[in-house]
Design a protein around this motif. Structure first.
Motif, PDB file in Angstrom:
ATOM      1  N   ASN A  78       0.267  -0.811   0.395  1.00  0.00           N
ATOM      2  CA  ASN A  78       0.236   0.135   0.082  1.00  0.00           C
ATOM      3  C   ASN A  78       0.899   0.804   0.096  1.00  0.00           C
ATOM      4  OD1 ASN A  78      -2.853   1.669   1.022  1.00  0.00           O
ATOM      5  ND2 ASN A  78      -1.331   2.065   2.169  1.00  0.00           N
ATOM      6  N   ALA A  79       2.003   1.169   0.337  1.00  0.00           N
ATOM      7  CA  ALA A  79       3.044   2.246   0.473  1.00  0.00           C
ATOM      8  C   ALA A  79       3.189   2.627  -0.673  1.00  0.00           C
ATOM      9  CB  ALA A  79       4.242   2.008   1.400  1.00  0.00           C
ATOM     10  N   GLY A  80       3.122   4.335  -0.499  1.00  0.00           N
ATOM     11  CA  GLY A  80       3.595   4.881  -1.865  1.00  0.00           C
ATOM     12  C   GLY A  80       3.384   6.324  -1.555  1.00  0.00           C
ATOM     13  N   VAL A  81       3.689   7.238  -2.101  1.00  0.00           N
ATOM     14  CA  VAL A  81       4.018   8.763  -2.583  1.00  0.00           C
ATOM     15  C   VAL A  81       4.291   9.417  -4.035  1.00  0.00           C
ATOM     16  CG1 VAL A  81       6.167   8.900  -0.162  1.00  0.00           C
ATOM     17  CG2 VAL A  81       6.822   8.745  -2.530  1.00  0.00           C
ATOM     18  N   ILE A  82       3.576  10.636  -3.681  1.00  0.00           N
ATOM     19  CA  ILE A  82       3.092  10.818  -4.718  1.00  0.00           C
ATOM     20  C   ILE A  82       4.438  12.524  -5.187  1.00  0.00           C
ATOM     21  CG2 ILE A  82       1.655  13.566  -4.175  1.00  0.00           C
ATOM     22  CD1 ILE A  82      -0.453  12.541  -6.210  1.00  0.00           C
ATOM     23  N   ASN A  83       5.162  13.004  -4.291  1.00  0.00           N
ATOM     24  CA  ASN A  83       6.436  13.689  -4.733  1.00  0.00           C
ATOM     25  C   ASN A  83       7.715  12.720  -3.723  1.00  0.00           C
ATOM     26  OD1 ASN A  83       4.635  15.676  -5.915  1.00  0.00           O
ATOM     27  ND2 ASN A  83       3.727  15.846  -3.984  1.00  0.00           N
ATOM     28  N   GLY A  84       8.404  13.664  -4.293  1.00  0.00           N
ATOM     29  CA  GLY A  84       9.741  13.083  -3.265  1.00  0.00           C
ATOM     30  C   GLY A  84      10.092  12.054  -3.864  1.00  0.00           C
ATOM     31  N   PRO A  85      10.816  10.891  -2.950  1.00  0.00           N
ATOM     32  CA  PRO A  85      11.344   9.460  -3.972  1.00  0.00           C
ATOM     33  C   PRO A  85      10.340   8.712  -3.681  1.00  0.00           C
ATOM     34  CG  PRO A  85      11.208  10.536  -1.132  1.00  0.00           C
ATOM     35  CD  PRO A  85      11.435  10.995  -1.920  1.00  0.00           C
ATOM     36  N   VAL A  86       9.670   8.943  -5.208  1.00  0.00           N
ATOM     37  CA  VAL A  86       8.659   8.046  -6.157  1.00  0.00           C
ATOM     38  C   VAL A  86       9.210   7.069  -6.424  1.00  0.00           C
ATOM     39  CG1 VAL A  86       7.062   8.761  -7.728  1.00  0.00           C
ATOM     40  CG2 VAL A  86       7.206  10.491  -6.090  1.00  0.00           C
ATOM     41  N   THR A  87      10.182   7.267  -7.042  1.00  0.00           N
ATOM     42  CA  THR A  87      10.743   5.658  -7.325  1.00  0.00           C
ATOM     43  C   THR A  87      11.067   4.932  -6.648  1.00  0.00           C
ATOM     44  OG1 THR A  87      11.294   6.764 -10.259  1.00  0.00           O
ATOM     45  CG2 THR A  87      12.277   4.280  -9.597  1.00  0.00           C
ATOM     46  N   ALA A  88      11.676   5.167  -5.353  1.00  0.00           N
ATOM     47  CA  ALA A  88      12.076   4.593  -4.221  1.00  0.00           C
ATOM     48  C   ALA A  88      11.008   3.781  -3.565  1.00  0.00           C
ATOM     49  CB  ALA A  88      13.231   5.113  -3.513  1.00  0.00           C
ATOM     50  N   VAL A  89      10.353   4.019  -3.364  1.00  0.00           N
ATOM     51  CA  VAL A  89       9.224   4.305  -2.493  1.00  0.00           C
ATOM     52  C   VAL A  89       7.939   3.402  -3.145  1.00  0.00           C
ATOM     53  CG1 VAL A  89       7.417   5.181  -0.725  1.00  0.00           C
ATOM     54  CG2 VAL A  89       9.574   6.179  -0.668  1.00  0.00           C
ATOM     55  N   ASN A  90       7.884   3.862  -4.664  1.00  0.00           N
ATOM     56  CA  ASN A  90       7.047   3.374  -5.379  1.00  0.00           C
ATOM     57  C   ASN A  90       6.841   2.105  -6.378  1.00  0.00           C
ATOM     58  OD1 ASN A  90       5.613   5.230  -4.410  1.00  0.00           O
ATOM     59  ND2 ASN A  90       4.780   6.732  -6.242  1.00  0.00           N
ATOM     60  N   VAL A  91       8.225   1.745  -6.143  1.00  0.00           N
ATOM     61  CA  VAL A  91       8.696   0.424  -7.273  1.00  0.00           C
ATOM     62  C   VAL A  91      10.040  -0.090  -6.423  1.00  0.00           C
ATOM     63  CG1 VAL A  91       9.781   0.449  -9.759  1.00  0.00           C
ATOM     64  CG2 VAL A  91       8.537   2.229  -9.589  1.00  0.00           C
ATOM     65  N   ILE A  92      10.765   0.336  -6.343  1.00  0.00           N
ATOM     66  CA  ILE A  92      12.118   0.045  -5.574  1.00  0.00           C
ATOM     67  C   ILE A  92      11.644  -0.601  -4.401  1.00  0.00           C
ATOM     68  CG2 ILE A  92      14.293   0.129  -4.950  1.00  0.00           C
ATOM     69  CD1 ILE A  92      14.840   2.394  -7.151  1.00  0.00           C
ATOM     70  N   ALA A  93      11.054  -0.291  -3.542  1.00  0.00           N
ATOM     71  CA  ALA A  93      10.260  -0.784  -2.206  1.00  0.00           C
ATOM     72  C   ALA A  93       9.426  -2.266  -2.471  1.00  0.00           C
ATOM     73  CB  ALA A  93      10.176  -0.263  -1.300  1.00  0.00           C
ATOM     74  N   PRO A  94       8.491  -2.053  -3.092  1.00  0.00           N
ATOM     75  CA  PRO A  94       8.082  -3.332  -3.558  1.00  0.00           C
ATOM     76  C   PRO A  94       8.658  -3.962  -3.854  1.00  0.00           C
ATOM     77  CG  PRO A  94       6.935  -0.948  -4.487  1.00  0.00           C
ATOM     78  CD  PRO A  94       7.760  -0.939  -3.647  1.00  0.00           C
ATOM     79  N   TYR A  95       9.683  -3.734  -5.389  1.00  0.00           N
ATOM     80  CA  TYR A  95      10.443  -4.769  -5.702  1.00  0.00           C
ATOM     81  C   TYR A  95      11.168  -5.526  -4.699  1.00  0.00           C
ATOM     82  CZ  TYR A  95      14.417  -6.849  -8.013  1.00  0.00           C
ATOM     83  OH  TYR A  95      15.195  -8.165  -9.276  1.00  0.00           O
ATOM     84  N   ILE A  96      12.004  -4.752  -3.686  1.00  0.00           N
ATOM     85  CA  ILE A  96      12.771  -5.199  -2.858  1.00  0.00           C
ATOM     86  C   ILE A  96      11.939  -6.299  -1.701  1.00  0.00           C
ATOM     87  CG2 ILE A  96      14.112  -4.997  -0.606  1.00  0.00           C
ATOM     88  CD1 ILE A  96      15.317  -2.538  -2.385  1.00  0.00           C
ATOM     89  N   LEU A  97      11.042  -6.632  -1.925  1.00  0.00           N
ATOM     90  CA  LEU A  97      10.393  -6.567  -0.421  1.00  0.00           C
ATOM     91  C   LEU A  97       9.851  -8.141  -1.323  1.00  0.00           C
ATOM     92  CD1 LEU A  97       7.899  -4.207   1.049  1.00  0.00           C
ATOM     93  CD2 LEU A  97       9.925  -5.324   2.074  1.00  0.00           C
ATOM     94  N   MET A  98       9.214  -7.531  -2.803  1.00  0.00           N
ATOM     95  CA  MET A  98       9.055  -8.753  -3.647  1.00  0.00           C
ATOM     96  C   MET A  98       9.949 -10.001  -3.277  1.00  0.00           C
ATOM     97  SD  MET A  98       6.834  -7.741  -6.478  1.00  0.00           S
ATOM     98  CE  MET A  98       5.483  -6.418  -6.627  1.00  0.00           C
ATOM     99  N   ALA A  99      11.153  -9.698  -3.507  1.00  0.00           N
ATOM    100  CA  ALA A  99      11.728 -10.460  -4.316  1.00  0.00           C
ATOM    101  C   ALA A  99      13.123 -11.026  -2.421  1.00  0.00           C
ATOM    102  CB  ALA A  99      13.065  -9.198  -4.890  1.00  0.00           C
ATOM    103  N   THR A 100      12.549 -10.254  -1.966  1.00  0.00           N
ATOM    104  CA  THR A 100      12.781 -10.543  -0.209  1.00  0.00           C
ATOM    105  C   THR A 100      12.230 -11.540   1.152  1.00  0.00           C
ATOM    106  OG1 THR A 100      13.457  -8.422   0.821  1.00  0.00           O
ATOM    107  CG2 THR A 100      15.321  -9.190  -0.370  1.00  0.00           C
ATOM    108  N   LEU A 101      11.180 -11.235   0.277  1.00  0.00           N
ATOM    109  CA  LEU A 101       9.656 -11.698   2.221  1.00  0.00           C
ATOM    110  C   LEU A 101       9.712 -13.409   1.668  1.00  0.00           C
ATOM    111  CD1 LEU A 101       7.398  -8.775   2.156  1.00  0.00           C
ATOM    112  CD2 LEU A 101       8.647  -9.744   3.632  1.00  0.00           C
ATOM    113  N   THR A 102       9.465 -13.717   2.411  1.00  0.00           N
ATOM    114  CA  THR A 102       9.387 -15.748   1.983  1.00  0.00           C
ATOM    115  C   THR A 102       7.956 -15.390   1.295  1.00  0.00           C
ATOM    116  OG1 THR A 102      10.224 -16.398   4.193  1.00  0.00           O
ATOM    117  CG2 THR A 102       8.783 -17.786   3.312  1.00  0.00           C
TER     118      THR A 102
END
Length: 236
Positions: A78-102
């Motif tokens: 659900n986490a997301g931002v519309i301003n600031g570090p948009v790619t980091a929060v909206n794209v890179i973070a879910p990718y890392i979680l998808m890749a590293t969570l069981t």
């Protein structure tokens, strides 16, 4: 057990509270502990985890903390931002979680109708902090790539333009409708969900996303780009 990221306010908080009221064990993520100061809210939750999703190292540490709690039935990104570090929060973070969570049984990524106006130029997409529409195009692509490549039942959801801190007080869509779809996708019997995986949803109905989000070549290019940026391989 269900993890909801970015759940200290807005749709994320409403999602977490509704799932907890329905009897599910909910783990609430917030950026900082002081974002969840209400004792009653803390008591509702099965667990609380904290981390700044704009920071790759904190996102990895968040995944470690989440994995210590056990395998999740569903993760709602659900986490997301519309301003600031948009790619980091909206794209890179879910990718890392998808890749590293069981690997969870289900994954739901929050998208936006604005994803349809995002750029498909990946070099441009990862230059600077990013823009919201493109970030949601890429997040939607990640959700559908996960569905195509793994056994996790994965979907993307457009919650609508709802009155939250991000959407603003005059947003025209219904707030409650903005979180029902992801709750349903996280908990419903899979036989009642069509498509059972790989759907793009708005208010409980499947919709057609941007055509690039379902294109295997574009999915591959995005996954390869993110794997190079993070040093973490996409799940198989």
């Amino acid at each position: 057990m269900i993890l909801v990221t970015g759940a200290s306010t807005g749709i994320g908080l409403a999602t977490a509270e509704a799932l907890a009221r329905a009897g599910h064990r909910v783990v609430l993520h917030a950026r900082k502990p002081d974002g969840v100061s209400n004792p009653a809210l803390r008591a509702q939750m099965h667990g609380l985890i904290f981390g700044d999703l704009s920071d790759q190292q904190q996102t990895r540490e968040l995944a470690v903390a989440a994995n210590e709690l056990g395998r999740f039935d569903a993760v709602i990104h659900n986490a997301g931002v519309i301003n600031g570090p948009v790619t980091a929060v909206n794209v890179i973070a879910p990718y890392i979680l998808m890749a590293t969570l069981t690997a969870p049984r289900r994954s739901i990524v929050l998208s936006s109708s604005m994803h349809r106006s995002g750029s498909t130029d990946l070099n441009r997409a990862f230059r600077g902090p990013g823009d919201y529409s493109t970030s949601k195009l890429l997040a939607t692509t990640l959700a559908l790539a996960l569905a195509a490549r793994t056994s996790t039942l994965s979907h993307a959801v457009d919650p609508g333009w709802v009155p939250t801190r991000m959407g603003g007080p005059n947003a025209p869509d219904d707030f409650d409708a903005g979180h029902r779809t992801q709750e349903w996708l996280a908990t419903a019997d899979p036989k009642d969900i069509l498509p059972v995986s790989g759907g793009y949803w708005h208010h409980l109905r499947p919709q057609d996303p941007h055509p690039y989000t379902t294109d295997p070549a574009f999915q591959d290019s995005l996954v390869e780009k993110l794997a190079r940026l993070t040093g973490v391989a996409f799940p198989k």
